[in-house]
Every structure is written in C-alpha cells, then in structure tokens.
Design a protein around this motif. Structure first.
Motif, short mmCIF file in Angstrom:
data_model
loop_
_atom_site.label_atom_id
_atom_site.label_comp_id
_atom_site.label_asym_id
_atom_site.label_seq_id
_atom_site.Cartn_x
_atom_site.Cartn_y
_atom_site.Cartn_z
N ALA A 84 24.08 -5.75 -15.46
CA ALA A 84 25.43 -6.28 -15.65
C ALA A 84 25.48 -6.88 -17.05
O ALA A 84 24.76 -7.84 -17.35
CB ALA A 84 25.75 -7.35 -14.61
N LEU A 85 26.31 -6.31 -17.92
CA LEU A 85 26.38 -6.75 -19.30
C LEU A 85 27.74 -7.37 -19.59
O LEU A 85 28.78 -6.85 -19.17
CB LEU A 85 26.19 -5.57 -20.27
CG LEU A 85 24.81 -4.93 -20.36
CD1 LEU A 85 24.86 -3.79 -21.36
CD2 LEU A 85 23.76 -5.96 -20.77
N SER A 86 27.74 -8.48 -20.30
CA SER A 86 28.96 -9.03 -20.85
C SER A 86 29.36 -8.22 -22.08
O SER A 86 28.54 -7.46 -22.61
CB SER A 86 28.76 -10.49 -21.23
OG SER A 86 27.89 -10.58 -22.35
N ARG A 99 26.97 -1.96 -15.57
CA ARG A 99 28.34 -2.40 -15.30
C ARG A 99 28.68 -3.53 -16.26
O ARG A 99 27.84 -4.37 -16.56
CB ARG A 99 28.47 -2.90 -13.85
CG ARG A 99 28.25 -1.85 -12.79
CD ARG A 99 29.36 -0.83 -12.75
NE ARG A 99 30.65 -1.43 -12.42
CZ ARG A 99 31.19 -1.41 -11.20
NH1 ARG A 99 30.55 -0.84 -10.20
NH2 ARG A 99 32.37 -1.96 -10.97
N GLN A 100 29.93 -3.54 -16.74
CA GLN A 100 30.36 -4.59 -17.65
C GLN A 100 31.18 -5.63 -16.93
O GLN A 100 31.95 -5.32 -16.02
CB GLN A 100 31.18 -4.00 -18.80
CG GLN A 100 30.36 -3.21 -19.80
CD GLN A 100 31.15 -2.93 -21.06
OE1 GLN A 100 31.56 -3.84 -21.78
NE2 GLN A 100 31.37 -1.66 -21.33
N LYS A 111 26.84 -6.05 -24.50
CA LYS A 111 27.04 -4.67 -24.93
C LYS A 111 26.91 -4.57 -26.45
O LYS A 111 26.29 -3.64 -26.98
CB LYS A 111 28.41 -4.18 -24.49
CG LYS A 111 28.74 -2.78 -24.97
CD LYS A 111 30.17 -2.39 -24.60
CE LYS A 111 30.53 -1.02 -25.17
NZ LYS A 111 31.96 -0.67 -24.91
N ALA A 112 27.49 -5.55 -27.17
CA ALA A 112 27.42 -5.54 -28.63
C ALA A 112 25.97 -5.64 -29.11
O ALA A 112 25.59 -4.99 -30.10
CB ALA A 112 28.25 -6.68 -29.21
N GLY A 131 25.53 -21.24 -23.71
CA GLY A 131 24.45 -22.22 -23.62
C GLY A 131 23.55 -22.12 -24.82
O GLY A 131 23.91 -21.56 -25.85
N THR A 132 22.37 -22.69 -24.69
CA THR A 132 21.37 -22.63 -25.76
C THR A 132 20.08 -22.08 -25.16
O THR A 132 19.28 -22.83 -24.61
CB THR A 132 21.11 -24.03 -26.36
OG1 THR A 132 22.37 -24.59 -26.74
CG2 THR A 132 20.21 -23.93 -27.57
N PRO A 133 19.87 -20.75 -25.22
CA PRO A 133 20.72 -19.72 -25.83
C PRO A 133 21.81 -19.25 -24.89
O PRO A 133 21.86 -19.65 -23.71
CB PRO A 133 19.71 -18.60 -26.10
CG PRO A 133 18.76 -18.72 -24.95
CD PRO A 133 18.61 -20.20 -24.67
N ASN A 134 22.69 -18.38 -25.40
CA ASN A 134 23.72 -17.76 -24.57
C ASN A 134 23.09 -16.72 -23.65
O ASN A 134 22.16 -16.02 -24.03
CB ASN A 134 24.78 -17.09 -25.43
CG ASN A 134 25.59 -18.08 -26.25
OD1 ASN A 134 25.83 -19.20 -25.82
ND2 ASN A 134 26.01 -17.67 -27.42
N VAL A 135 23.63 -16.62 -22.44
CA VAL A 135 23.25 -15.54 -21.52
C VAL A 135 24.27 -14.42 -21.68
O VAL A 135 25.48 -14.67 -21.58
CB VAL A 135 23.21 -16.04 -20.06
CG1 VAL A 135 22.88 -14.89 -19.12
CG2 VAL A 135 22.20 -17.16 -19.90
N VAL A 136 23.80 -13.21 -21.95
CA VAL A 136 24.72 -12.10 -22.23
C VAL A 136 24.63 -10.98 -21.20
O VAL A 136 25.34 -9.99 -21.32
CB VAL A 136 24.46 -11.54 -23.65
CG1 VAL A 136 24.76 -12.60 -24.70
CG2 VAL A 136 23.03 -11.02 -23.79
N GLY A 137 23.78 -11.11 -20.21
CA GLY A 137 23.68 -10.07 -19.20
C GLY A 137 22.58 -10.35 -18.19
O GLY A 137 21.83 -11.33 -18.31
#
Length: 286
Positions: free
Chosen positions: A168-170, A207-208, A174-175, A216-222
């Motif tokens: 599952a990707l934000s 899936r997106q 994806k970027a 957050g620190t760091p960001n969660v992206v998927g």
C-alpha cells in the motif's frame, strides 16, 4: 473535510442502490479493503482465529504412523466500530435526483476509505482496543536506497513466517519509487514514462492510498506485508440517510438546514479490523 456532528435529525432513507454503490466505491478506494480478507461481522462482534504457525509434514516408512502436528493458533475478538461522515448540500441538488446521487457517490466513499486506511496505518487513533493498527510495525527506510529497503521489508515478513503479497503506497511513496534508478539511471519500477504506474513491486501488487502517508520523523510513505494475515469486516455495508431538519455543528459554526435551505447526507459503516502486525513493515523516508 470538516468533522460535522448531527444532533437532531428527521431521516429519509435513500434508495438501496446508492448505498451499494457507495460501499463498492469505498472498498475500491481503500487500499486495506482491497488487500485484506473480508468477512461478515455480527453486530456483537466475532472471535477469529489467528494462525501463528503451520503444521509440519514428515516422511514416514511403510505402515508407520503419520506424524500428528497441530497448527499454532491464537484468537482475537473483532467488534464493529462506527465510522461516519455528514456532508451538507444546498436544496438545488434536489431538483435533479440523478445529480444528487452522483454528488453523494462522488464525495462519500473517499472520505470513509481515507479515514479507515489512516486508522489502520496509524495516522489516526484507533477507535478501540479491539481494532489493530500498523503504527508500531517494523520500519524500513526507502529514501536512500529504495530497492534495498523493499527487499529488507520482504525479508522481515519472511522471517515472521509470512509471504509479502501486497503493498500500500501513498502518493509520496509512489514518487519515491518513480525516482528510484539503477547505476545507469534507468528507472527501477516502471517500464516507461508514459506508463507512469507501479502495478507490481517485487512480484506483489500495489494499491495506492492517501491514508498510507503518516507524517513524522521520518515520514511513513507506505506499507507491505502478508495480507492473508489481515481481516476486516462490516455489519451491513454503508447506511445512508438524508435530513433537511437537523442542526449541524461544523467546528464553531452551527448550520440549521431548514432555515438555510439545505439538507445533509450521512454515511455510516460499522467496521472492524484485525491482523498479525508482525507480518507487516512500514516504509519510511526522511
């Protein structure tokens, strides 16, 4: 979208086809619902088995007894929690019912799906103790070396006796993958710029979902994991009601629907989620 509370209502049920379409589009919009296994959920909840280990076969000689091995099981209780949203409209929408239905179907599913995904992925507080989230699962950094981080996630799921079978990707995740290149500067995860999509990663479908991003620190992206170890359930899909008599509280603003020539549509689902959190990894980027 603002959080709106309806404290007085005279409700009119909309056609069942509208509710069915909203529920279908909610499932399509939610990465979690698209990847996890769905089960019927009774109103009082249900106890579901969680498989912690498979039985092991063994070789036997002729006429020898076959080995008896039991699967390792645990149990979790899944109960439904209410997730709802209210969207006000001007009365002009009532002039043409197809337009009204189209507007409802366009606005409601995304709001429900995003909040459900946000909660499962740890970006929003769980509604109760019997709703699992992936907030504390193992993290893999993919900002520096995306391929290495993805392989590490796959390996960690395998170490916990799972098979990573879905991502599952934000949009930000994806970027990150679109920017990943090999030593010759060729993209790792797409065949061409025109294609621009990432349907598979390491052999598992993608899936997106906007809900898969957690700041957050760091960001969660998927997230990636063994989705056979994740289950969601609903009591009766989406319930839809319409009111033109209620008073709505939108933050510090009070909306009297009757006085202001408006009406509101409420969508609500009773939904639960359970999973083996060890079978999932989150993907981070500093």
């Amino acid at each position: 979208m603002s959080v709106i509370e309806m404290n007085r209502s005279t409700s009119i049920s909309l056609p069942g086809a509208v509710s069915s379409e909203i529920w279908q589009k909610t499932q399509e919009s939610s990465a979690v619902m698209g990847l996890a296994r769905a089960i019927p959920l009774p109103g009082l909840g249900v106890t579901i088995p969680v498989i912690l280990g498979d039985p092991e076969a063994n070789w036997t000689g002729e006429t020898a007894k076959s080995p008896v091995k039991r699967a390792k099981l645990s149990k979790k209780t899944m109960i439904p929690y209410n997730l709802s949203v209210i969207v006000p409209f001007s009365n002009e929408f009532k002039r043409d019912l197809p337009t009204l239905y189209d507007a409802i179907v366009q606005r409601m599913p995304g709001a429900l799906a995003k909040k459900f995904d946000q909660t499962v992925f740890g970006g929003a507080e769980a509604p109760g103790a019997d709703f699992d989230t992936l907030k504390a699962c193992t993290a893999q950094e993919i900002g520096t070396n995306a391929y290495s981080g993805l392989v590490a996630a796959d390996a960690d799921v395998a170490d916990h006796d799972g098979i990573l079978n879905g991502w599952a990707l934000s949009p930000k995740g994806k970027a990150v993958l679109l920017n990943a290149v090999d030593d010759t500067k060729r993209p790792l995860f797409i065949n061409s710029v025109a294609e621009g999509a990432i349907p598979m990663v390491l052999g598992a479908p993608v899936r997106q979902s906007k809900g898969a991003f957690v700041a957050g620190t760091p960001n969660v992206v998927g997230f990636g994991g063994d989705w056979t170890q994740a289950v969601y359930g609903t009591v009766e899909g989406v319930k839809i009601s319409l009111s033109d008599q209620a008073t709505l509280t939108d933050g510090d603003t009070t909306i009297n629907l009757f006085e202001q020539g408006m009406f509101a549509v409420r969508a609500e689902i009773a939904v639960g989620f359970r999973c083996d959190t060890d079978s999932f990894n989150k993907l981070t980027k500093a």
